[in-house]
Scaffold this active site. Structure first.
Site, PDB file in Angstrom:
ATOM      1  NE  ARG A 149    -116.504 -26.674  -1.046  1.00 53.52           N
ATOM      2  CZ  ARG A 149    -116.148 -25.481  -1.504  1.00 53.52           C
ATOM      3  NH1 ARG A 149    -115.305 -24.756  -0.837  1.00 53.52           N
ATOM      4  NH2 ARG A 149    -116.635 -25.020  -2.632  1.00 53.52           N
ATOM      5  CG  ASN A 209    -116.115 -27.856  -7.192  1.00 50.19           C
ATOM      6  OD1 ASN A 209    -116.461 -29.030  -7.220  1.00 50.19           O
ATOM      7  ND2 ASN A 209    -115.410 -27.334  -6.203  1.00 50.19           N
ATOM      8  CE  LYS A 228    -126.344 -19.169  12.160  1.00 48.92           C
ATOM      9  NZ  LYS A 228    -125.704 -18.105  11.469  1.00 48.92           N
TER      10      LYS A 228
HETATM   11  C1  F6R Z   1    -125.869 -19.074   7.704  1.00 44.87           C
HETATM   12  C2  F6R Z   1    -124.845 -18.888   6.718  1.00 44.87           C
HETATM   13  C3  F6R Z   1    -125.238 -18.370   5.377  1.00 44.87           C
HETATM   14  C4  F6R Z   1    -124.108 -17.502   4.805  1.00 44.87           C
HETATM   15  C5  F6R Z   1    -124.446 -17.081   3.374  1.00 44.87           C
HETATM   16  C6  F6R Z   1    -123.371 -16.198   2.787  1.00 44.87           C
HETATM   17  O1  F6R Z   1    -125.346 -19.506   8.910  1.00 44.87           O
HETATM   18  O2  F6R Z   1    -123.717 -19.170   6.952  1.00 44.87           O
HETATM   19  O3  F6R Z   1    -126.427 -17.660   5.445  1.00 44.87           O
HETATM   20  O4  F6R Z   1    -123.925 -16.385   5.620  1.00 44.87           O
HETATM   21  O5  F6R Z   1    -124.592 -18.217   2.563  1.00 44.87           O
HETATM   22  O6  F6R Z   1    -122.132 -16.844   2.786  1.00 44.87           O
HETATM   23  P1  F6R Z   1    -120.795 -16.025   2.689  1.00 44.87           P
HETATM   24  O7  F6R Z   1    -120.647 -15.261   3.950  1.00 44.87           O
HETATM   25  O8  F6R Z   1    -119.717 -17.055   2.508  1.00 44.87           O
HETATM   26  O9  F6R Z   1    -120.944 -15.121   1.517  1.00 44.87           O
END
Ligand code: F6R
Length: 601
Positions: free
Chosen positions: A27, A100, A477
Site C-alpha cells: 500500500r 488511517n 505505467k
Molecule cells: C496506476 C494506478 C493508479 C490507480 C488510481 C486509482 O497504476 O494504479 O493510477 O489506478 O490511483 O485507484 P483505484 O482504481 O483503486 O481507484
C-alpha cells in the site's frame, strides 16, 4: 497509504502483526510500528523505514502478549520519523491507537487538549485522537468512542488498545476501510483483506460510524448510538497464495502473467450459456465514467466502447475534477465509478456528487465489500483477484474487458448490435487468453530494447481514439515505475506544440489498433521520424507490413477483432514498463511517493 492490523487470540501477537504489516507493504508506507498488551501493560516498538527495520527492533526487544495492533504509516502530517510513526499513546501511555485517514479538526483539538494539560510529542493528527480518547475515557470505552466519533471530523479507521481492558481490542471507522477477520478463538483486524488471508477468509466489513469490539471468542458491532448490529460476514474467495509472489521476481510481473486467467474468469462471470448476466440496468442515453489514474484510462476505453458498440453518448471524467465541476444532469443517465480498490477518496466524492444531482449510479470494482461496492445501485466486479503491485495491470485489463461486455450487452438490448456481431465478439474474447499467453511467452526483445534505451531523455506514446486512451495508460505505467519522463499524446495533436520536444533521443511509440485511423497515426509517426525520433509501432500482425514502412521497429500482437485489440496491445506496454523499471533498478512493486489505495483527497 497507511495500513492497520490487529490481533486478539491465544497466539503471540507480535509475529502475526509483523506478518500482517508485511502483507500490507504494497500500500506504500514510510514508517511502521506495533503495540502489544501484556499483563495490563502496553509496550510499543516503532520506527521510520521498512518493516525489516521494525523487525530488528522487535528481535532486539521482543514484545510478548496475545493482543496487539500494528501500522504502516504514509506520512501526511509530519515527516516520516520514529516519533511520528504509529502507534501513538496518550500522556500516561495506557491507551494506544493506530489510525488511517486524516483528522481535519486536529489543530483546534490539539489546542483544546493542550489547554487540558496534554503534552504532545509528535506532529501527527493521530496523537490528537489518542489524547482525546484518553480524556473521554471514564471507565466506559464504548461511551468514549461514541464521543470520539462525535468530536472528530475527517476520515479515520482507528484501532485502540486500553490497559484497563486487557482482553479487548476496539476499532471504529469513518470513511477509511476496516475489516474484521473471524477465526476460531481469535479475531483479526486489518485495513485490507490480504493482511488476514492466511488466517481466515470469513470477514466482517465495518460500516461508517460502527464500533467493533473484538474479544477472543467473537466480535460485537455497535452503531454510534450504542445500538448493537448484526452484520453478516462475507466469505472471501481469494486465498492467501493469490496475494503472494509465487516464484515471480515481483508482484507486478506475476499480475501481468495472471491476466489471461483473469480475462477468462471475468468473461465467465458475465456471460453464461444463456447470454449476459445482468449488467447496466435499463437503457441509459448517456453514460459517464468517473475514476482516477489507470481506472480513468479504462473509463476512456469504456467511453469508446459505448459509442462504438451501443451508440450511446459516453464520457470519461477524472474524478478529482468531476467532483468540483458544474454538471448538466440528464434524466436517463448513469454514472459509473471505476476503482480497483473501491476506496479512492476522489472517486467516492465524485460519486456522491453524481448521486446528489440525481443520476443513477453503478460501480466497477475489484474489491467485494469495498465502500464503492456497497454504495451504488448496481455494482459490477472485476475478477482479477488481489492486485498487490502499486502499478495496476490485471485490474485495468479486466476493467476494460468488463466495460466492453457492458457496452455489448447494452448494444444488443438497444439494437445497435446484431446477435451475430455479439457472438463473433464473444468467441474472439474466448480466444483471447491464448493470444495473451503467446505475447507473454516472448518478452526477451523488450529486455534488449530497454537495455539499449536505459538513458533516454523522454519518450512519447501516441494514438488516436481508443489508441489514445491506451497510449495514456502505457505512458503512466512507464513513468510511475521506471520514473522515465514520458508523454502521451493524441497523435494528431503533436504538431500543435509538443513536436518541439522530439529529437534523436526521444523514441516515439505509436499504438495502432484501428484500421480507419492507421494511416493517419502512421503519418504522425513519420513526422516524428523526420525529426530524428526512433519510431516504434505496436499493432496487430495484419498491420505489421504497412507499419514497417513508417516505423523503425514493429512490435506486433496476434490478430483479433479491433474491439479486442486493446486487451492485447497493452501487454507489451506493461512489459516494457516493467523491464525498463527492472533495468533501472527501481522498486517495481512499491514505486516512490505512490500508494496502492489513495484514500485522501
Ligand atoms: C496506476 C494506478 C493508479 C490507480 C488510481 C486509482 O497504476 O494504479 O493510477 O489506478 O490511483 O485507484 P483505484 O482504481 O483503486 O481507484
Amino acid at each position: 497509504m497507511c495500513g492497520i492490523v490487529g490481533y486478539i487470540g491465544n497466539q503471540q501477537a507480535q509475529p502475526i502483526l509483523l506478518d500482517g504489516l508485511k502483507r500490507l507493504e504494497y500500500r506504500g508506507y514510510d514508517s511502521a510500528g506495533i503495540a502489544v498488551l501484556r499483563d495490563g501493560k502496553i509496550s510499543v516498538r516503532k520506527c521510520a523505514g521498512r518493516i525489516d527495520q521494525l523487525r530488528k527492533l522487535t528481535d532486539e526487544k521482543p514484545l510478548g502478549g496475545t493482543v496487539g495492533i500494528g501500522h504502516t504509516r504514509w506520512a501526511t502530517h509530519g515527516e516520516p520519523t520514529d516519533l511520528n510513526a504509529h502507534p501513538h499513546t496518550d500522556v500516561k501511555g495506557d491507551i494506544a491507537i493506530v489510525h488511517n485517514g486524516i483528522i481535519e479538526n486536529h489543530v483546534a483539538l490539539r489546542r483544546h487538549l493542550e489547554g487540558q494539560g496534554c503534552v504532545f510529542i509528535s506532529q501527527t493528527d493521530t496523537e490528537v485522537a489518542a489524547h482525546l480518547i484518553h480524556t473521554l475515557y471514564r471507565g466506559d470505552m464504548m461511551a468514549a468512542l461514541r464521543e470520539t466519533i462525535r468530536t472528530l471530523s475527517g476520515s479515520y479507521a482507528l484501532a485502540v488498545l486500553n490497559e484497563n481492558e486487557p482482553d479487548v481490542l476496539y476499532c471504529v471507522r469513518l470513511g477509511s476501510p476496516l475489516v474484521v477477520g473471524i477465526g476460531q478463538g481469535e479475531m483479526f483486524l486489518a485495513s485490507d483483506i490480504p493482511a488476514i488471508l492466511p488466517h481466515t477468509r470469513d470477514v466482517l466489513i465495518l460500516e461508517d460510524r460502527e464500533i467493533a469490539v473484538l474479544r477472543r471468542d467473537g466480535v460485537r458491532v455497535f452503531d454510534d448510538l450504542g445500538n448493537e448490529k448484526t452484520p453478516a460476514p462475507l466469505h472471501v474467495s481469494w486465498d492467501a497464495a493469490a496475494a503472494e509472489k509465487g516464484g515471480f521476481a515481483h508482484f507486478m510481473l506475476k499480475e501481468i502473467y495472471e491476466q489471461p486467467e483473469a480475462v477468462a474468469k471475468t468473461l465467465s462471470a458475465y456471460v453464461g450459456a444463456d447470454g449476459f448476466q445482468p449488467m447496466l440496468p435499463g437503457a441509459p442515453d448517456r453514460v459517464e465514467f468517473i475514476a482516477c489514474g489507470t481506472a480513468y484510462h479504462a473509463g476512456m476505453a469504456g467511453a469508446e466502447y459505448f459509442a462504438h458498440l451501443a451508440g450511446t453518448e459516453s464520457t470519461a471524467h477524472i474524478a478529482s475534477e468531476y467532483r468540483y465541476r458544474i454538471l448538466f444532469p440528464r434524466e436517463n443517465q448513469v454514472v459509473v465509478a471505476i476503482s480497483q480498490s473501491g476506496e479512492t477518496a476522489d472517486t467516492l466524492a465524485a460519486l456522491r456528487k453524481a448521486r446528489e444531482m440525481g443520476a443513477h449510479t453503478a460501480a466497477l470494482t475489484n474489491t467485494l465489500g469495498s465502500t464503492l461496492d456497497r454504495t451504488v445501485e448496481k455494482s459490477l466486479l472485476t475478477y482479477a483477484g488481489p492486485e498487490i503491485a502499486v502499478a495496476s495491470t490485471k485490474a485495468y485489463i479486466t476493467q476494460v474487458e468488463t466495460l466492453l461486455l457492458m457496452a455489448m450487452d447494452l448494444g444488443l438490448r438497444n439494437g445497435s448490435l446484431t446477435s451475430d456481431r455479439v457472438q463473433a465478439l464473444l468467441s474472439g474474447l474466448r480466444e483471447l487468453p491464448e493470444k495473451m499467453e503467446a505475447i507473454l511467452q516472448n518478452r526477451d526483445f523488450l529486455q534488449q530494447y530497454c537495455d539499449r534505451h536505459l538513458h533516454e531523455r523522454l519518450m512519447f506514446f501516441i494514438g488516436r481514439g481508443m489508441d489514445y486512451s491506451l497510449a495514456m495508460e502505457a505512458a503512466l505505467k512507464l513513468k510511475e515505475i521506471s520514473y522515465l519522463p514520458c508523454e502521451a499524446y493524441a497523435a494528431g495533436e503533436l504538431k500543435h506544440g509538443a513536436i518541439a520536444l522530439i529529437s534523436d533521443d526521444t523514441p516515439v511509440i505509436a499504438i495502432c489498433t484501428q484500421e480507419a485511423l492507421l494511416e493517419k497515426t502512421l503519418s504522425n509517426l513519420r513526422e516524428t521520424k523526420a525529426r530524428g525520433a526512433e519510431t516504434i509501432c505496436v499493432c496487430p500482425q495484419r498491420f505489421a507490413q504497412q507499419a514497417s514502412r513508417e516505423a523503425d521497429i514493429v512490435w506486433p500482437v496476434p490478430d483479433a477483432d479491433e474491439m479486442l485489440l486493446p486487451l492485447l496491445v497493452m501487454l507489451p506496454m506493461q512489459l516494457l514498463a516493467y523491464s525498463m523499471a527492472v533495468a533501472q533498478g527501481r522498486d517495481v512493486d512499491k514505486p516512490r511517493n505512490l500508494a496502492k489505495s489513495v484514500t485522501v483527497e
